[in-house]
Design an enzyme around this catalytic site. Structure first.
Site, mmCIF file in Angstrom:
data_model
loop_
_atom_site.group_PDB
_atom_site.id
_atom_site.type_symbol
_atom_site.label_atom_id
_atom_site.label_comp_id
_atom_site.label_asym_id
_atom_site.label_seq_id
_atom_site.Cartn_x
_atom_site.Cartn_y
_atom_site.Cartn_z
ATOM 1 N N THR A 28 0.832 -1.212 0.000
ATOM 2 C CA THR A 28 0.000 0.000 0.000
ATOM 3 C C THR A 28 0.862 1.256 0.000
ATOM 4 O O THR A 28 1.982 1.243 0.532
ATOM 5 C CB THR A 28 -0.893 0.003 1.260
ATOM 6 O OG1 THR A 28 -1.490 1.286 1.401
ATOM 7 C CG2 THR A 28 -0.115 -0.299 2.539
ATOM 8 N N ASP A 29 0.316 2.332 -0.555
ATOM 9 C CA ASP A 29 1.036 3.620 -0.496
ATOM 10 C C ASP A 29 1.124 4.140 0.940
ATOM 11 O O ASP A 29 1.909 5.043 1.230
ATOM 12 C CB ASP A 29 0.383 4.663 -1.414
ATOM 13 C CG ASP A 29 -1.069 4.987 -1.064
ATOM 14 O OD1 ASP A 29 -1.635 4.373 -0.130
ATOM 15 O OD2 ASP A 29 -1.653 5.858 -1.746
ATOM 16 N N GLU A 30 0.307 3.562 1.847
ATOM 17 C CA GLU A 30 0.310 4.065 3.237
ATOM 18 C C GLU A 30 1.639 3.804 3.934
ATOM 19 O O GLU A 30 1.927 4.409 4.966
ATOM 20 C CB GLU A 30 -0.866 3.459 4.014
ATOM 21 C CG GLU A 30 -2.185 3.831 3.375
ATOM 22 C CD GLU A 30 -3.433 3.478 4.167
ATOM 23 O OE1 GLU A 30 -3.362 3.411 5.400
ATOM 24 O OE2 GLU A 30 -4.476 3.280 3.532
ATOM 25 N N TYR A 85 -1.629 -0.485 11.035
ATOM 26 C CA TYR A 85 -1.836 -1.177 9.748
ATOM 27 C C TYR A 85 -0.655 -0.932 8.809
ATOM 28 O O TYR A 85 -0.028 -1.878 8.314
ATOM 29 C CB TYR A 85 -3.142 -0.707 9.090
ATOM 30 C CG TYR A 85 -3.216 -1.004 7.606
ATOM 31 C CD1 TYR A 85 -3.308 -2.310 7.145
ATOM 32 C CD2 TYR A 85 -3.168 0.028 6.658
ATOM 33 C CE1 TYR A 85 -3.360 -2.593 5.774
ATOM 34 C CE2 TYR A 85 -3.224 -0.238 5.295
ATOM 35 C CZ TYR A 85 -3.321 -1.552 4.854
ATOM 36 O OH TYR A 85 -3.362 -1.821 3.507
ATOM 37 N N LYS A 105 2.281 -3.441 7.253
ATOM 38 C CA LYS A 105 2.516 -3.642 5.810
ATOM 39 C C LYS A 105 3.968 -3.289 5.465
ATOM 40 O O LYS A 105 4.619 -3.987 4.685
ATOM 41 C CB LYS A 105 1.551 -2.782 4.972
ATOM 42 C CG LYS A 105 0.098 -3.182 5.043
ATOM 43 C CD LYS A 105 -0.210 -4.562 4.469
ATOM 44 C CE LYS A 105 -0.081 -4.641 2.966
ATOM 45 N NZ LYS A 105 -0.555 -5.950 2.441
HETATM 46 P P1 NAD Z 1 -9.893 -7.213 2.406
HETATM 47 O O1 NAD Z 1 -9.851 -6.927 3.871
HETATM 48 O O2 NAD Z 1 -11.136 -6.898 1.644
HETATM 49 O O3 NAD Z 1 -9.596 -8.760 2.160
HETATM 50 C C1 NAD Z 1 -8.603 -9.451 2.857
HETATM 51 C C2 NAD Z 1 -8.799 -10.946 2.611
HETATM 52 O O4 NAD Z 1 -7.734 -11.645 3.290
HETATM 53 C C3 NAD Z 1 -10.128 -11.482 3.154
HETATM 54 O O5 NAD Z 1 -10.726 -12.339 2.208
HETATM 55 C C4 NAD Z 1 -9.691 -12.273 4.399
HETATM 56 O O6 NAD Z 1 -10.551 -13.366 4.673
HETATM 57 C C5 NAD Z 1 -8.298 -12.732 4.009
HETATM 58 N N1 NAD Z 1 -7.456 -13.008 5.169
HETATM 59 C C6 NAD Z 1 -7.291 -12.232 6.280
HETATM 60 N N2 NAD Z 1 -6.454 -12.847 7.147
HETATM 61 C C7 NAD Z 1 -6.080 -14.015 6.569
HETATM 62 C C8 NAD Z 1 -5.208 -15.066 6.967
HETATM 63 N N3 NAD Z 1 -4.576 -15.027 8.152
HETATM 64 N N4 NAD Z 1 -5.031 -16.104 6.126
HETATM 65 C C9 NAD Z 1 -5.674 -16.136 4.931
HETATM 66 N N5 NAD Z 1 -6.516 -15.193 4.514
HETATM 67 C C10 NAD Z 1 -6.714 -14.129 5.321
HETATM 68 O O7 NAD Z 1 -8.634 -6.464 1.808
HETATM 69 P P2 NAD Z 1 -8.474 -5.730 0.399
HETATM 70 O O8 NAD Z 1 -9.012 -4.358 0.510
HETATM 71 O O9 NAD Z 1 -8.952 -6.609 -0.688
HETATM 72 O O10 NAD Z 1 -6.886 -5.600 0.342
HETATM 73 C C11 NAD Z 1 -6.091 -6.618 -0.247
HETATM 74 C C12 NAD Z 1 -4.640 -6.239 -0.133
HETATM 75 O O11 NAD Z 1 -4.414 -4.979 -0.774
HETATM 76 C C13 NAD Z 1 -4.152 -6.092 1.312
HETATM 77 O O12 NAD Z 1 -2.876 -6.656 1.419
HETATM 78 C C14 NAD Z 1 -4.118 -4.594 1.534
HETATM 79 O O13 NAD Z 1 -3.117 -4.251 2.468
HETATM 80 C C15 NAD Z 1 -3.777 -4.085 0.138
HETATM 81 N N6 NAD Z 1 -4.283 -2.732 -0.157
HETATM 82 C C16 NAD Z 1 -5.617 -2.454 -0.120
HETATM 83 C C17 NAD Z 1 -6.056 -1.161 -0.443
HETATM 84 C C18 NAD Z 1 -7.513 -0.816 -0.481
HETATM 85 O O14 NAD Z 1 -7.848 0.336 -0.836
HETATM 86 N N7 NAD Z 1 -8.437 -1.706 -0.183
HETATM 87 C C19 NAD Z 1 -5.142 -0.168 -0.773
HETATM 88 C C20 NAD Z 1 -3.790 -0.489 -0.753
HETATM 89 C C21 NAD Z 1 -3.369 -1.772 -0.472
HETATM 90 P P1 TYD Z 2 -10.672 4.151 4.401
HETATM 91 O O1 TYD Z 2 -11.695 3.746 3.385
HETATM 92 O O2 TYD Z 2 -10.760 3.564 5.769
HETATM 93 O O3 TYD Z 2 -9.240 3.931 3.755
HETATM 94 P P2 TYD Z 2 -7.767 4.399 4.296
HETATM 95 O O4 TYD Z 2 -7.845 4.723 5.717
HETATM 96 O O5 TYD Z 2 -6.968 3.160 4.036
HETATM 97 O O6 TYD Z 2 -7.368 5.565 3.448
HETATM 98 O O7 TYD Z 2 -10.759 5.719 4.584
HETATM 99 C C1 TYD Z 2 -10.601 6.612 3.479
HETATM 100 C C2 TYD Z 2 -10.651 8.023 4.025
HETATM 101 O O8 TYD Z 2 -11.977 8.268 4.526
HETATM 102 C C3 TYD Z 2 -9.722 8.238 5.217
HETATM 103 O O9 TYD Z 2 -9.178 9.557 5.130
HETATM 104 C C4 TYD Z 2 -10.628 8.133 6.431
HETATM 105 C C5 TYD Z 2 -11.963 8.625 5.915
HETATM 106 N N1 TYD Z 2 -13.152 8.004 6.528
HETATM 107 C C6 TYD Z 2 -14.182 8.809 7.032
HETATM 108 O O10 TYD Z 2 -14.127 10.055 6.974
HETATM 109 N N2 TYD Z 2 -15.277 8.187 7.576
HETATM 110 C C7 TYD Z 2 -15.381 6.825 7.657
HETATM 111 O O11 TYD Z 2 -16.379 6.327 8.199
HETATM 112 C C8 TYD Z 2 -14.311 6.017 7.128
HETATM 113 C C9 TYD Z 2 -14.382 4.518 7.196
HETATM 114 C C10 TYD Z 2 -13.231 6.658 6.559
#
Ligand code: NAD
Ligand code: TYD
Length: 340
Positions: free
Chosen positions: A128-130, A155, A159
């Site tokens: 993630t960019d975070e 988090y 990562k």
């Molecule tokens: P998500 O939370 O929707 O899905 C995570 C999945 O991992 C779920 O299906 C869960 O059951 C599975 N999981 C959790 N713990 C596990 C374990 N111990 N063993 C096996 N499976 C397990 O997450 P997402 O939003 O799809 O993100 C996927 C990846 O992308 C993550 O690594 C996250 O850090 C990264 N990412 C997500 C975002 C975003 O905007 N959602 C942005 C940047 C990076």
């Molecule tokens: P989120 O979807 O949790 O992603 P991330 O924290 O990984 O960026 O949140 C996106 C942005 O929205 C973040 O700045 C936090 C804000 N946010 C709210 O203002 N209200 C909410 O209920 C949530 C879940 C997020």
């Protein structure tokens, strides 16, 4: 000729789920294994359309369960790994960091050990960019692959730790890896605890939308299908050992995002409720994607076309998110916001 075996971890979650579907349909010549523990964030109903396909397999397992993972790798001898499985929600990491270290750090290290043992040909670690920390509001500053890692939340710290392990397994053992660092994804099957699906589902139910602080924090939004095409490209063409940032040029304040959804759904801004700010809330994320673009990545969505497609998807697929908003998630929501 042997068919290639691709293991996708976390393929029942949001991005992994979209990626599994993308790959199962695009590569009938690959056997695609979805390994997932099915935590609160994972569900199998999203794969109803592909579960009968000959090239799709599901394995329920914990990536941190060393015995289960090593045995599976020895049995299946995967060629390619794309690693999504993680605890992914910043707010949950603030409330309870321990599981983030267990899954994101110990789980990743277990997969790296198993991959080293059987000799895979590519391990793509989805990060993630975070991990770069936060940017200020100067619109000319961006995260590049050379930005130092300065994670601010439990988090992002977990990562970043996993990124360092992936790098170390490449430097020390020559494991063929790539790391991708993407901005905030959105699109179909996004779990409704994250900002965009939370807003859509609550606005459709005429419920208040919680906006943290003053709503001026900025995120750089990436449609999940554009993320899938990026990972496909890195998996097949990425130079071993390299990091690629994914996203770019779709920056919006949280308030702009929430208002655009409310307006598209024809509802009133009165649904917005400003709530207490998130602890350590990162101000701004913004990606410079030029390295990935040089590799050939072309995103297909702007924020405007992507959010329209996503809102339509949530309107047409209430069956999916209505069943999700129940049980554990309802309890979590009440604890997190204390909203009526
Ligand atoms: P998500 O939370 O929707 O899905 C995570 C999945 O991992 C779920 O299906 C869960 O059951 C599975 N999981 C959790 N713990 C596990 C374990 N111990 N063993 C096996 N499976 C397990 O997450 P997402 O939003 O799809 O993100 C996927 C990846 O992308 C993550 O690594 C996250 O850090 C990264 N990412 C997500 C975002 C975003 O905007 N959602 C942005 C940047 C990076
Ligand atoms: P989120 O979807 O949790 O992603 P991330 O924290 O990984 O960026 O949140 C996106 C942005 O929205 C973040 O700045 C936090 C804000 N946010 C709210 O203002 N209200 C909410 O209920 C949530 C879940 C997020």
């Amino acid at each position: 000729m042997n068919r290639k075996k691709l293991l996708v971890t976390g393929g029942s979650g949001f991005i992994g789920g979209n990626f599994v579907q993308y790959m199962v349909n695009k590569y009938p010549e690959y056997d695609i294994y979805n390994l997932d523990l099915l935590t609160y964030a994972g569900d199998l109903t999203k794969h109803r359309d592909i579960e009968m396909k000959d090239n799709y397999f599901f394995v329920k397992a914990d990536i941190a369960d060393r015995h289960a993972i090593i045995s599976l790798f020895e049995k299946e001898r995967f060629d390619l790994i794309v690693h999504f499985a993680a605890e992914s929600h910043v707010d949950r990491s603030i409330a309870d960091p321990g599981i983030f270290v267990q899954t994101n750090v110990v789980g990743t290290q277990t997969l790296l050990d198993a991959s080293k043992q059987v000799g895979i040909t590519k391990f793509v670690h989805v990060s993630t960019d975070e991990v770069y920390g936060e940017l200020d509001f100067n619109p000319n500053t961006f995260f590049t692959e050379n930005t130092p890692l300065q994670p601010n939340s439990p988090y992002s710290a977990s990562k970043a730790s996993s990124d360092f392990l992936v790098r170390a397994y490449h430097e020390t053992y020559n494991l063929p890896v790539n790391i991708t660092r993407c901005s905030n994804n959105y699109g179909p099957f996004h779990f409704p605890e994250k900002l965009i699906p939370l807003t859509i589902s609550r606005v459709l139910n005429e419920e208040k939308v919680p906006v943290y602080g003053d709503g001026k924090n900025i995120r750089d939004w990436l449609h999940v299908i554009d993320h899938c095409s990026a990972i496909d490209l890195v998996l097949h063409e990425g130079e071993v050992g390299e990091v690629y940032n994914v996203g770019g040029h779709n920056e919006k304040t949280n308030l702009e995002v929430v208002k655009s959804i409310i307006n598209t759904l024809g509802k009133s801004d009165n649904l917005i409720e400003f709530v207490e700010d998130r602890l350590g809330h990162d101000k701004r994320y913004a990606i410079d994607p030029s390295k990935l673009e040089k590799l050939g990545w072309i995103p297909t969505y702007t924020f405007e076309t992507g959010i329209a497609q996503t809102i339509n998807w949530y309107l047409e697929n209430k069956w999916w998110w209505e069943q999700i908003i129940s049980g554990e998630y309802v309890n979590y929501f009440e604890k997190q916001y204390s909203l009526k």
